[in-house]
Design a protein around this motif. Structure first.
Motif, PDB file in Angstrom:
ATOM      1  N   CYS A 137       5.587 -86.485  37.443  1.00  0.00           N
ATOM      2  CA  CYS A 137       6.406 -87.443  38.178  1.00  0.00           C
ATOM      3  C   CYS A 137       7.521 -86.684  38.888  1.00  0.00           C
ATOM      4  N   TYR A 138       7.404 -86.574  40.185  1.00  0.00           N
ATOM      5  CA  TYR A 138       8.389 -85.807  40.939  1.00  0.00           C
ATOM      6  C   TYR A 138       8.678 -86.507  42.257  1.00  0.00           C
ATOM      7  N   PRO A 139       9.441 -87.600  42.227  1.00  0.00           N
ATOM      8  CA  PRO A 139       9.769 -88.308  43.472  1.00  0.00           C
ATOM      9  C   PRO A 139      10.645 -87.443  44.366  1.00  0.00           C
ATOM     10  N   ILE A 140      10.499 -87.623  45.655  1.00  0.00           N
ATOM     11  CA  ILE A 140      11.232 -86.823  46.641  1.00  0.00           C
ATOM     12  C   ILE A 140      12.071 -87.739  47.526  1.00  0.00           C
ATOM     13  N   THR A 141      13.361 -87.470  47.555  1.00  0.00           N
ATOM     14  CA  THR A 141      14.264 -88.128  48.491  1.00  0.00           C
ATOM     15  C   THR A 141      14.539 -87.164  49.633  1.00  0.00           C
ATOM     16  N   LEU A 142      14.175 -87.557  50.830  1.00  0.00           N
ATOM     17  CA  LEU A 142      14.277 -86.674  51.992  1.00  0.00           C
ATOM     18  C   LEU A 142      15.478 -87.077  52.843  1.00  0.00           C
ATOM     19  N   LYS A 143      16.318 -86.095  53.159  1.00  0.00           N
ATOM     20  CA  LYS A 143      17.490 -86.324  54.003  1.00  0.00           C
ATOM     21  C   LYS A 143      17.457 -85.366  55.189  1.00  0.00           C
ATOM     22  N   PHE A 144      17.865 -85.858  56.338  1.00  0.00           N
ATOM     23  CA  PHE A 144      17.977 -85.018  57.525  1.00  0.00           C
ATOM     24  C   PHE A 144      19.305 -85.352  58.198  1.00  0.00           C
ATOM     25  N   ILE A 145      20.112 -84.321  58.409  1.00  0.00           N
ATOM     26  CA  ILE A 145      21.487 -84.495  58.881  1.00  0.00           C
ATOM     27  C   ILE A 145      21.700 -83.664  60.135  1.00  0.00           C
ATOM     28  N   ASP A 146      22.117 -84.349  61.224  1.00  0.00           N
ATOM     29  CA  ASP A 146      22.444 -83.691  62.497  1.00  0.00           C
ATOM     30  C   ASP A 146      21.337 -82.734  62.966  1.00  0.00           C
ATOM     31  N   VAL A 147      20.139 -83.216  62.962  1.00  0.00           N
ATOM     32  CA  VAL A 147      19.005 -82.392  63.378  1.00  0.00           C
ATOM     33  C   VAL A 147      18.969 -82.320  64.905  1.00  0.00           C
ATOM     34  N   CYS A 148      18.988 -81.105  65.426  1.00  0.00           N
ATOM     35  CA  CYS A 148      18.883 -80.869  66.863  1.00  0.00           C
ATOM     36  C   CYS A 148      17.785 -79.840  67.115  1.00  0.00           C
ATOM     37  N   TYR A 149      17.063 -80.048  68.183  1.00  0.00           N
ATOM     38  CA  TYR A 149      16.012 -79.090  68.534  1.00  0.00           C
ATOM     39  C   TYR A 149      16.016 -78.904  70.044  1.00  0.00           C
ATOM     40  N   ARG A 150      16.160 -77.662  70.466  1.00  0.00           N
ATOM     41  CA  ARG A 150      16.211 -77.341  71.890  1.00  0.00           C
ATOM     42  C   ARG A 150      15.195 -76.251  72.195  1.00  0.00           C
ATOM     43  N   ILE A 151      14.587 -76.350  73.362  1.00  0.00           N
ATOM     44  CA  ILE A 151      13.645 -75.335  73.809  1.00  0.00           C
ATOM     45  C   ILE A 151      14.059 -74.859  75.188  1.00  0.00           C
ATOM     46  N   GLY A 159       5.492 -94.820  44.000  1.00  0.00           N
ATOM     47  CA  GLY A 159       6.659 -93.940  44.035  1.00  0.00           C
ATOM     48  C   GLY A 159       6.598 -92.854  45.078  1.00  0.00           C
ATOM     49  N   LYS A 160       5.684 -92.950  46.017  1.00  0.00           N
ATOM     50  CA  LYS A 160       5.599 -91.932  47.063  1.00  0.00           C
ATOM     51  C   LYS A 160       6.586 -92.237  48.187  1.00  0.00           C
ATOM     52  N   THR A 161       6.959 -91.188  48.902  1.00  0.00           N
ATOM     53  CA  THR A 161       7.824 -91.305  50.073  1.00  0.00           C
ATOM     54  C   THR A 161       6.963 -91.118  51.313  1.00  0.00           C
ATOM     55  N   ILE A 162       7.035 -92.074  52.235  1.00  0.00           N
ATOM     56  CA  ILE A 162       6.181 -92.026  53.419  1.00  0.00           C
ATOM     57  C   ILE A 162       7.034 -92.078  54.677  1.00  0.00           C
ATOM     58  N   VAL A 163       6.771 -91.140  55.577  1.00  0.00           N
ATOM     59  CA  VAL A 163       7.410 -91.112  56.898  1.00  0.00           C
ATOM     60  C   VAL A 163       6.296 -91.143  57.926  1.00  0.00           C
ATOM     61  N   THR A 164       6.367 -92.067  58.863  1.00  0.00           N
ATOM     62  CA  THR A 164       5.320 -92.191  59.867  1.00  0.00           C
ATOM     63  C   THR A 164       5.919 -92.518  61.216  1.00  0.00           C
ATOM     64  N   SER A 165       5.255 -92.091  62.253  1.00  0.00           N
ATOM     65  CA  SER A 165       5.655 -92.470  63.606  1.00  0.00           C
ATOM     66  C   SER A 165       4.713 -93.553  64.107  1.00  0.00           C
ATOM     67  N   MET A 166       5.233 -94.447  64.904  1.00  0.00           N
ATOM     68  CA  MET A 166       4.444 -95.545  65.466  1.00  0.00           C
ATOM     69  C   MET A 166       4.812 -95.691  66.941  1.00  0.00           C
ATOM     70  N   HIS A 167       3.816 -95.965  67.745  1.00  0.00           N
ATOM     71  CA  HIS A 167       4.079 -96.148  69.175  1.00  0.00           C
ATOM     72  C   HIS A 167       4.386 -97.605  69.506  1.00  0.00           C
ATOM     73  N   GLN A 168       3.564 -98.518  69.015  1.00  0.00           N
ATOM     74  CA  GLN A 168       3.775 -99.930  69.314  1.00  0.00           C
ATOM     75  C   GLN A 168       3.185-100.782  68.188  1.00  0.00           C
ATOM     76  N   PRO A 169       3.868-100.877  67.039  1.00  0.00           N
ATOM     77  CA  PRO A 169       3.336-101.652  65.916  1.00  0.00           C
ATOM     78  C   PRO A 169       3.415-103.157  66.179  1.00  0.00           C
ATOM     79  N   SER A 170       2.496-103.883  65.561  1.00  0.00           N
ATOM     80  CA  SER A 170       2.538-105.345  65.658  1.00  0.00           C
ATOM     81  C   SER A 170       3.664-105.879  64.783  1.00  0.00           C
ATOM     82  N   SER A 171       3.938-107.170  64.898  1.00  0.00           N
ATOM     83  CA  SER A 171       5.052-107.753  64.150  1.00  0.00           C
ATOM     84  C   SER A 171       4.800-107.709  62.647  1.00  0.00           C
TER      85      SER A 171
END
Length: 679
Positions: free
Chosen positions: A41-55, A267-279
């Motif tokens: 049992c190893y739940p993960i809390t994910l934090k991201f603070i002031d993330v910037c990315y430049r190319i 107890g899993k942590t899920i991060v997903t991107s969506m383009h146009q989800p339904s209601s």
């Protein structure tokens, strides 16, 4: 939470959540029977603070071009010898993104195309590293992500990267055999793959091939669930998905997200991107991150997004899907009383300013807190010892990867998979027809050609050299470019070593690649009247098979070096053209500037070995000139015996040595080229 109480069953229907019933407990229990590395049992809390990315982007503009005015005065520039000015722009992909997601939650990243969703997911998955334009802080359980965390992270890409000719069952079983620890038996790994199939509703299509745009296989939704099952085999604590509903209809998308909803209940942590989800898909999101041109418009609970935007002066003029409303705002479109205000450029800037003033300080403060819930803190504390032992197990497992037993196990699994996948490609109907048709046509053309018709025989030898030089090399050039995406994905997951993959690919090609040349020679050898001795046939077959392997190695090397199928096929065609022209049939006295090419030409050595088998190893071929016709009947009593240096033969040992050097050298180049690829 709405939507978490229903999930797609193996029959494809939506019923009450089976994960809360006894019927599904065997599959769930089986997944929890993994060793401590996988099931602790190893739940993960994910934090991201002031993330910037430049190319940095370099653009070349010719002198005097009116487009030069589009650049800022402060941009860096340099001028080359052709008078073109290179402008280096710095483009911001992500700009100060802050947020967090906890175990048992789904975080959805919304935004239009080009808003930075995929880049953000790559940052969270650890695929972009600090110092390469990336700044900010990523924390997993308030610590910097470690290899232990990365091994508990599953990443599902937007494109389904799978072998098309394998069935669903074969795909997951091979993945299970490669990814799960050595401490599990083959039977246990197979049972886990079956349990994951049952959990994700893939049992009904387990014996159907994956397919692709050219091969009919499983549906798009099923293919996406197979990709998720790939990651679920390791029982990840953090699951990251890039556009999992892309290309799916509303119902299929809802069923897929319902499946994700059942996973967060464990107890899993899920991060997903969506383009146009339904209601109804939107209602299943615990938290929402809205991006526009790399800037954050909103982060918080999905159920509170509409009320927040209403508080800052943006609300829809009629009831609509919250996701559609958020995407309108992200695109700078705001409807008021049915009138579109698309032309107002201050919509997005106003929303960003409101977020930075009102919401961003609260989000940042929440992310700065040491822990979230006492219960979760106890879980993490209680699991620290198991986590430590898991890390030790991970290190020992990684150390064992270089052991011969583990390497041999990887090699055997990959070889089995390669044989199953490659047989459909190498022995397809069109290729078999191509080879048999070429054999029959050439057999008819040289039907029982007279042994004394030397020039005709030389033409046949050279035709064989050209055909079996071009065909294997052009086919092999596609091998690594076509498998690059799968190879990179599996290597990033640590499924196997490069050497085990490469050797399985090389050896797995031998049975299927050598069958057709053998069939070709069996047909043509007796039709054209070659030496009837069995030893001569075996020698000719060995020469041809060796030549095929060398030609294949050339294609593999060029494909691995260039890694672009179209460009590599062009290069290999030009290379084989040079080898053919210098092979010794068309021109015997070549210009000195290109004469050296024949010494690296596999066609040159194969042509001479074929002559050697049929006419001996002498440099001169003796034949009667003008004495007999093609049927062997006497034509002129005044015939004369001629001894002529026809092709300039070389020692067969030299040709064999050249073949061996090319066989090893081409494959060594291919291996070194693959080593430079970075996941």
């Amino acid at each position: 939470m709405p939507g978490f109480d229903s999930v797609e069953t193996p029959n494809g229907d939506l019923t009450d959540c089976p994960y809360q019933s006894k019927d599904c407990s065997p599959a769930r229990d089986l997944l929890h029977q993994l060793p401590s590395l996988m099931s602790s049992c190893y739940p993960i809390t994910l934090k991201f603070i002031d993330v910037c990315y430049r190319i940095k982007i370099e653009n070349k503009i010719k002198e005097g071009s009116s487009f030069r005015r589009i650049f800022n005065r402060g941009s860096t520039s340099s001028t080359d010898d052709q008078g073109s000015t290179a402008k280096i722009e710095e483009r911001t992909i992500l700009n100060g993104i802050t947020g967090m997601v906890s175990p048992g939650e789904i975080l959805a990243i919304l935004g239009p195309s080009g808003s930075g969703k995929s880049t953000m997911l790559n940052v969270l998955a650890g695929r972009l590293h600090q110092g390469h334009g990336l700044t900010g802080t990523i924390l997993a359980n308030n610590n910097k992500p470690t290899k232990h965390i990365s091994k508990r992270t599953g990443f599902v890409t937007q494109d389904d990267i799978l072998y098309p000719h394998l069935t669903v069952r074969e795909t997951l079983i091979f993945c299970s055999l490669l990814r799960l620890p050595r401490t599990l038996s083959t039977k246990e790994k197979t049972s886990i793959a079956e349990a994951v199939m049952a959990e994700l509703g893939l049992t009904k299509c387990e014996n159907t091939i994956i397919g692709n745009s050219f091969i009919r296989g499983i549906s798009g939704g099923e293919r996406k669930r197979v990709s998720i099952a790939h990651e679920m085999l390791i029982n990840p604590s953090l699951l990251i998905l890039d556009e999992p509903t892309s290309g799916l209809d509303s119902t299929a998308a809802y069923r897929l997200v319902s499946t994700l909803g059942s996973l967060v209940q464990r107890g899993k942590t899920i991060v997903t991107s969506m383009h146009q989800p339904s209601s109804r898909v939107y209602q299943m999101f615990d938290k929402v991150l809205v991006l526009s041109e790399g800037r954050c418009l909103y982060f918080g609970k999905g159920s509170e997004a509409m009320s927040y935007f209403e508080s800052v002066g943006f609300s829809p003029s009629f009831p609509m899907n919250p996701a559609d409303f958020l995407l309108d705002l992200a695109n700078g479109v705001y409807h008021l009383d049915g009138v579109s205000e698309r032309e107002k450029p201050n919509v997005k800037s106003s929303i960003v300013a409101s977020y930075n003033t009102l919401l961003a300080p609260k989000v940042r403060a929440a992310c700065m807190e040491a822990t979230t819930l006492p219960r979760r803190e106890a879980l993490l504390t209680g699991s620290s010892s198991s986590s430590h032992s898991s890390e030790e197990h991970t290190r020992s497992h990684n150390n064992n990867v270089i052991g011969f037993a583990t390497w041999l196990n990887q090699f055997s699994i990959l070889l089995h998979r390669s044989l199953k996948e490659r047989k459909h490609e190498s022995l397809n109907t069109l290729r078999v027809f191509q080879v048999i048709a070429a054999a029959l046509l050439s057999g008819i053309m040289w039907w029982h050609s007279d042994f004394r018709e030397v020039q005709d025989r030389l033409g046949l030898f050279f035709f064989i050299s050209v055909f079996w030089g071009v065909l294997p090399s052009v086919n092999a050039v596609f091998a690594f470019p076509q498998e690059r995406a799968i190879f990179m994905k599996e290597r990033a997951s640590g499924m196997y070593t490069l050497s085990s993959y490469f050797m399985s690919r090389i050896i797995g090609d031998l049975p299927v690649e050598l069958i057709l040349p053998t069939v070709f020679l069996i047909i043509i050898y007796w039709m054209t009247g070659f030496k009837p001795e069995f030893i001569a046939f075996v020698q000719t077959l060995l020469v041809l098979l060796g030549y095929v392997l060398v030609s294949q190695g050339l294609g593999l090397a060029l494909g691995a070096i260039i890694m672009d199928a179209k460009q590599a096929s062009t290069i290999v065609t030009v290379t084989m053209l040079a080898f053919v022209l210098t092979g010794g049939y068309y021109v015997h006295k070549m210009p000195s500037c290109i004469a050296w090419i024949k010494y690296i030409s596999s066609t040159y050595y194969n042509y001479r070995l074929l002559i050697n088998v049929q006419y001996g190893d002498g440099k001169k071929i003796s034949y009667l000139l003008g004495c007999f016709d093609r049927h062997g009947s006497s034509r002129d009593a005044s015939c004369k015996f001629v001894e002529e240096d026809i092709v300039g033969q070389i020692s067969p040992l030299v040709s064999i040595g050249a073949f061996l050097s090319m066989f090893v050298g081409y494959r060594l180049l291919a291996y070194l080229a693959l080593r430079r690829l970075k996941a």
